[in-house]
Design a protein around this motif. Structure first.
Motif, PDB file in Angstrom:
ATOM      1  N   PHE A 180     -31.818 -16.920  -7.352  1.00 47.81           N
ATOM      2  CA  PHE A 180     -32.603 -18.150  -7.232  1.00 47.81           C
ATOM      3  C   PHE A 180     -31.662 -19.256  -6.793  1.00 47.81           C
ATOM      4  CE2 PHE A 180     -34.528 -22.087  -8.772  1.00 47.81           C
ATOM      5  CZ  PHE A 180     -35.830 -21.948  -8.318  1.00 47.81           C
ATOM      6  N   THR A 181     -32.030 -19.990  -5.750  1.00 45.08           N
ATOM      7  CA  THR A 181     -31.116 -20.974  -5.165  1.00 45.08           C
ATOM      8  C   THR A 181     -31.620 -22.407  -5.291  1.00 45.08           C
ATOM      9  OG1 THR A 181     -32.137 -20.698  -2.987  1.00 45.08           O
ATOM     10  CG2 THR A 181     -30.236 -19.297  -3.500  1.00 45.08           C
ATOM     11  N   GLY A 182     -32.591 -22.655  -6.153  1.00 50.25           N
ATOM     12  CA  GLY A 182     -33.222 -23.974  -6.191  1.00 50.25           C
ATOM     13  C   GLY A 182     -32.646 -24.980  -7.156  1.00 50.25           C
ATOM     14  N   LEU A 183     -31.591 -24.641  -7.898  1.00 53.49           N
ATOM     15  CA  LEU A 183     -31.094 -25.557  -8.926  1.00 53.49           C
ATOM     16  C   LEU A 183     -29.951 -26.448  -8.453  1.00 53.49           C
ATOM     17  CD1 LEU A 183     -31.132 -23.303 -12.119  1.00 53.49           C
ATOM     18  CD2 LEU A 183     -32.950 -24.700 -11.142  1.00 53.49           C
TER      19      LEU A 183
ATOM     20  N   LEU B 108     -43.906 -41.209 -13.090  1.00 50.75           N
ATOM     21  CA  LEU B 108     -44.207 -41.984 -14.291  1.00 50.75           C
ATOM     22  C   LEU B 108     -43.127 -41.883 -15.347  1.00 50.75           C
ATOM     23  CD1 LEU B 108     -46.286 -43.654 -15.974  1.00 50.75           C
ATOM     24  CD2 LEU B 108     -47.253 -41.462 -16.724  1.00 50.75           C
ATOM     25  N   ILE B 109     -42.589 -40.685 -15.547  1.00 52.54           N
ATOM     26  CA  ILE B 109     -41.611 -40.495 -16.622  1.00 52.54           C
ATOM     27  C   ILE B 109     -40.162 -40.560 -16.115  1.00 52.54           C
ATOM     28  CG2 ILE B 109     -43.214 -39.168 -18.046  1.00 52.54           C
ATOM     29  CD1 ILE B 109     -41.834 -36.614 -17.093  1.00 52.54           C
ATOM     30  N   LYS B 110     -39.982 -40.782 -14.820  1.00 51.34           N
ATOM     31  CA  LYS B 110     -38.648 -40.892 -14.219  1.00 51.34           C
ATOM     32  C   LYS B 110     -37.784 -39.668 -14.544  1.00 51.34           C
ATOM     33  CE  LYS B 110     -38.688 -45.950 -14.404  1.00 51.34           C
ATOM     34  NZ  LYS B 110     -37.986 -47.174 -14.885  1.00 51.34           N
ATOM     35  N   ALA B 111     -38.414 -38.522 -14.507  1.00 53.95           N
ATOM     36  CA  ALA B 111     -37.733 -37.276 -14.840  1.00 53.95           C
ATOM     37  C   ALA B 111     -38.277 -36.159 -13.964  1.00 53.95           C
ATOM     38  CB  ALA B 111     -37.925 -36.930 -16.311  1.00 53.95           C
ATOM     39  N   ALA B 112     -37.466 -35.125 -13.805  1.00 56.80           N
ATOM     40  CA  ALA B 112     -37.889 -33.958 -13.031  1.00 56.80           C
ATOM     41  C   ALA B 112     -37.306 -32.701 -13.649  1.00 56.80           C
ATOM     42  CB  ALA B 112     -37.440 -34.084 -11.578  1.00 56.80           C
ATOM     43  N   VAL B 113     -38.138 -31.688 -13.767  1.00 63.68           N
ATOM     44  CA  VAL B 113     -37.691 -30.373 -14.215  1.00 63.68           C
ATOM     45  C   VAL B 113     -37.900 -29.396 -13.065  1.00 63.68           C
ATOM     46  CG1 VAL B 113     -38.036 -28.496 -15.842  1.00 63.68           C
ATOM     47  CG2 VAL B 113     -38.220 -30.861 -16.630  1.00 63.68           C
ATOM     48  N   THR B 114     -36.825 -28.761 -12.638  1.00 62.10           N
ATOM     49  CA  THR B 114     -36.903 -27.738 -11.596  1.00 62.10           C
ATOM     50  C   THR B 114     -36.858 -26.381 -12.279  1.00 62.10           C
ATOM     51  OG1 THR B 114     -35.701 -29.198 -10.082  1.00 62.10           O
ATOM     52  CG2 THR B 114     -35.881 -26.869  -9.469  1.00 62.10           C
ATOM     53  N   PRO B 115     -38.002 -25.697 -12.398  1.00 64.92           N
ATOM     54  CA  PRO B 115     -38.020 -24.442 -13.162  1.00 64.92           C
ATOM     55  C   PRO B 115     -37.505 -23.257 -12.372  1.00 64.92           C
ATOM     56  CG  PRO B 115     -40.201 -24.903 -12.334  1.00 64.92           C
ATOM     57  CD  PRO B 115     -39.329 -26.056 -11.898  1.00 64.92           C
ATOM     58  N   SER B 116     -36.857 -22.371 -13.071  1.00 67.94           N
ATOM     59  CA  SER B 116     -36.506 -21.062 -12.539  1.00 67.94           C
ATOM     60  C   SER B 116     -37.011 -20.047 -13.552  1.00 67.94           C
ATOM     61  CB  SER B 116     -34.987 -20.948 -12.333  1.00 67.94           C
ATOM     62  OG  SER B 116     -34.655 -19.677 -11.836  1.00 67.94           O
TER      63      SER B 116
END
Length: 209
Positions: free
Chosen positions: A52-55, A64-72
């Motif tokens: 997986f190369t997305g991280l 709205l929450i000024k956050a991001a979670v990139t799931p693998s």
């Protein structure tokens, strides 16, 4: 004597079959069950199923929450199927927050890559465990308990989070209460909040009723 030989024959057969199943790359075209997704045909498995190369890229925190979670998780990374683990990237802009939430199917461990993150969880006895974490610090969040992460400083922060389940599940408390069509009167009755506050939060989080 024959019974002993029969026992060892069964044991050998079981061990041979168990060793033959090295992995079960998820067939995402089929529905998942309690044990995960069914396996794709082994002859169709490729190296990229285990990569997986997305991280490596920061997530978009302009929300709205000024956050991001990139799931693998298994849905993005089929090779995780049946292996009992997954990983994700967390990015927090200044003022960013991952609201109080739970992972019903997994414990979580967080490793701070850079910046300052204040994180914590609440036990089933309502004991609170909160700590401000810095680069290189690690914190664990037990399965099913309410927990949160916030940016503890004025600069962007990021972390890697890992789970002991390829599909840890997620329920965010704020959206469970105010992001759906649960009647405002019931929300008010069960949270002791007044009508104006409930309606305001529903307006912010997209709820109705």
């Amino acid at each position: 004597m024959l019974q002993i030989l029969f026992f060892f024959a069964l044991l050998f057969t079981f061990s041979k079959n168990a060793a033959a199943i090295d992995f079960c790359v998820a067939n995402l075209k089929r529905p998942a069950g309690p044990a995960g997704y069914p396996c794709i045909t082994p002859t169709k498995v490729r190296t990229n199923d285990f990569v997986f190369t997305g991280l490596g890229v920061a997530g978009n925190t302009t929300n709205l929450i000024k956050a991001a979670v990139t799931p693998s998780f298994v849905a993005q990374f089929p090779g995780l199927n049946g292996l009992g683990l997954s990983i994700a990237r967390l990015d927090l802009a200044p003022g960013g927050v991952v609201p109080m939430h739970t992972h019903p199917a997994a414990s979580e461990i967080l490793y701070v890559l850079h910046g300052k993150i204040t994180a914590g969880f609440i036990s089933s006895a309502n004991s609170v465990y909160v700590k401000t974490l810095f680069k290189g610090d690690v914190m664990v969040f037990p399965q099913g308990l309410l927990h949160f992460q916030t940016n503890g400083g004025g600069k962007p922060a990021s972390a890697v989070v890992s789970f002991n389940n390829p599909d840890p599940g997620l329920q965010i408390l704020d959206f469970a209460l105010f992001g759906n069509n649960l009647a405002s009167s019931l929300v008010e009755q069960t949270t002791f909040l007044d009508d104006a506050t409930v309606k305001k939060l529903k307006g912010i989080l997209g709820g109705t009723g």
